[in-house]
Each structure stands twice: as C-alpha cells, then as structure tokens.
Design an enzyme around this catalytic site. Structure first.
Site, PDB file in Angstrom:
ATOM      1  CG  ASP A  23       4.806  -0.105   9.700  1.00  0.00           C
ATOM      2  OD1 ASP A  23       4.964  -0.752   8.647  1.00  0.00           O
ATOM      3  OD2 ASP A  23       5.625  -0.124  10.641  1.00  0.00           O
ATOM      4  CB  SER A  64       2.733 -12.481  12.335  1.00  0.00           C
ATOM      5  OG  SER A  64       3.903 -13.193  12.654  1.00  0.00           O
ATOM      6  CG  LEU A 120      -1.892  -1.121   1.405  1.00  0.00           C
ATOM      7  CD1 LEU A 120      -2.713  -0.917   2.679  1.00  0.00           C
ATOM      8  CD2 LEU A 120      -2.808  -1.239   0.197  1.00  0.00           C
ATOM      9  CG  ASP A 150       4.997  -8.238   5.803  1.00  0.00           C
ATOM     10  OD1 ASP A 150       3.793  -7.912   5.814  1.00  0.00           O
ATOM     11  OD2 ASP A 150       5.498  -8.917   4.894  1.00  0.00           O
ATOM     12  CG  HIS A 153       3.668 -12.173   6.978  1.00  0.00           C
ATOM     13  ND1 HIS A 153       3.791 -11.803   5.656  1.00  0.00           N
ATOM     14  CD2 HIS A 153       4.851 -12.729   7.333  1.00  0.00           C
ATOM     15  CE1 HIS A 153       5.001 -12.129   5.238  1.00  0.00           C
ATOM     16  NE2 HIS A 153       5.665 -12.695   6.227  1.00  0.00           N
ATOM     17  CG  ASN A 178      -0.520  -8.206   6.094  1.00  0.00           C
ATOM     18  OD1 ASN A 178      -1.279  -8.814   5.336  1.00  0.00           O
ATOM     19  ND2 ASN A 178       0.789  -8.296   6.018  1.00  0.00           N
TER      20      ASN A 178
END
Ligand code: GAR
Length: 191
Positions: free
Chosen positions: A141, A136, A93, A145, A109, A107
C-alpha cells in the site's frame, strides 16, 4: 489461465533466482514474464540468463519520484502483469504507482511485520536484542511495509548470528512464503 508475474529487484536477486528455479516445478499456474529494476542490479542476470526480458528504469534519470513512477509504471504495464512482486526492491513506490496497480503488488519482507519495517529490518532486529524475528509477504500500500499481511512465519535469532547469517535463514522462509501466497492467489483468481 496462467498468471503473468513481473518481479522488481534492486540487488543480488537471490530470492528471484529461487523463484525462477522453483516456480516452474510447482503446480502454480504462473510465470515470471519480466524482471525490472531501478538500477543495473546484478540480479537481473538471473532472468537474462533464462531468456526472460529485463528492464531498468534508472531512478537518477528523473527529476522527481512521481515522474520516475510514471515511467516505471509504463515499463511494468508493457508486460501486462497480473501480479507485481517486489523482491528486494529497495525504492519506495510513489502513491500514484501503487494505486495504478493496487492491490496487485506484493512485497516480501525480512521481518515479522509490523515489527521492523523499512530497509534495514534484519540489522534492526539484531540490534534490538530480539530472540526471534521472521519473514512476511504483504500487499503493497502507500505506506512503508504497512499493507495487508498475506503470510508470515517466525525465524529464531540464534546465538552468534550476524546480519548475513540471520538474513540468509530468513530468505529461505521468504521464498517458501512467496510460493505459498502465489499458490493461494492463483487458485483464487482461477476460480
Ligand atoms: C530480501 O530479504 C527481501 O525481503 C529484502 O531484501 C532482500 C533481497 O535479497 N527486501 C527488503 O528489505 C525490502 N524492505 P536478494 O536480493 O538476495 O533476493
């Protein structure tokens, strides 16, 4: 008040399918109100089949990442999300889009972050010879990741594992962790 979740996917959406099936039978006060993608992802059918609105903001129709990010942000905002969940969304993003919704983008992961960030986490864990990896759920941010870790759990690498077998076991854990995080967050928001 029930929380509005908008999920973004890029592929098969098996984790999305699990969320759509399992969220309604929890006590979590949240609903998936829309599912979006950067491409015509097959996983959008999981939502469409349940009458949940879908949208696509095709990456290749924009001349820059920033312009694509504005359009994706507007498409997300139209569904008034309380939380945005990246569930196998494989595009990074743009920072302006992250700050538009931060800290309300999560997110999932397939690794025990900060180990194996990025798009090939399962393959890289196998190639490294690690005996365990993990799953995870993080706050998104502006990095790859690097956001705050909200939940994570180890998953052992079994002898004879290939990428598909290991990834399948990791996804089971990802699905559980996401529900756990949603339960914690919606409880916190509701109090
Ligand atoms: C999931 O393991 C998700 O964590 C991962 O893609 C898979 C999507 O599977 N995301 C990333 O690797 C993001 N860096 P699915 O389409 O079957 O739900």
């Amino acid at each position: 008040m029930r929380q509005r979740l908008v999920v973004l996917i890029s592929g098969a959406g098996s984790n999305l399918a699990s969320l759509l099936e399992n969220l309604p039978v929890t006590q979590i006060p949240a609903d998936v109100v829309a599912v979006g993608s950067d491409t015509n992802a097959p996983g959008l059918q999981h939502a469409a089949g349940r009458g949940i609105p879908t949208f696509v903001v095709p990456w290749e129709e924009f001349s820059s990442r920033a312009e694509w990010g504005v359009a994706l942000g507007d498409a997300l905002a139209a569904h008034e999300p309380d939380l945005i969940i990246l569930s196998g969304f494989m595009k990074l993003l743009p920072p302006e889009l992250v700050s538009r919704f931060s800290p309300r983008i999560l997110n999932t992961h397939p690794a025990y972050l900060p180990e194996f960030p990025g798009a090939h986490a399962v393959r890289e864990a196998l190639a490294s010879g690690a005996t365990e990896t993990g799953a995870s759920v993080i706050v998104v941010d502006e990095g790859v990741d690097t956001g705050q870790i909200l939940a994570q759990r180890r998953v052992p690498v079994e002898p004879g594992d290939d990428e598909a077998a290991l990834h399948a076991r990791i996804k089971v854990v990802e699905r559980e962790l996401l529900l756990q995080v949603l339960e914690n967050m919606t409880t916190a928001i509701g109090t």
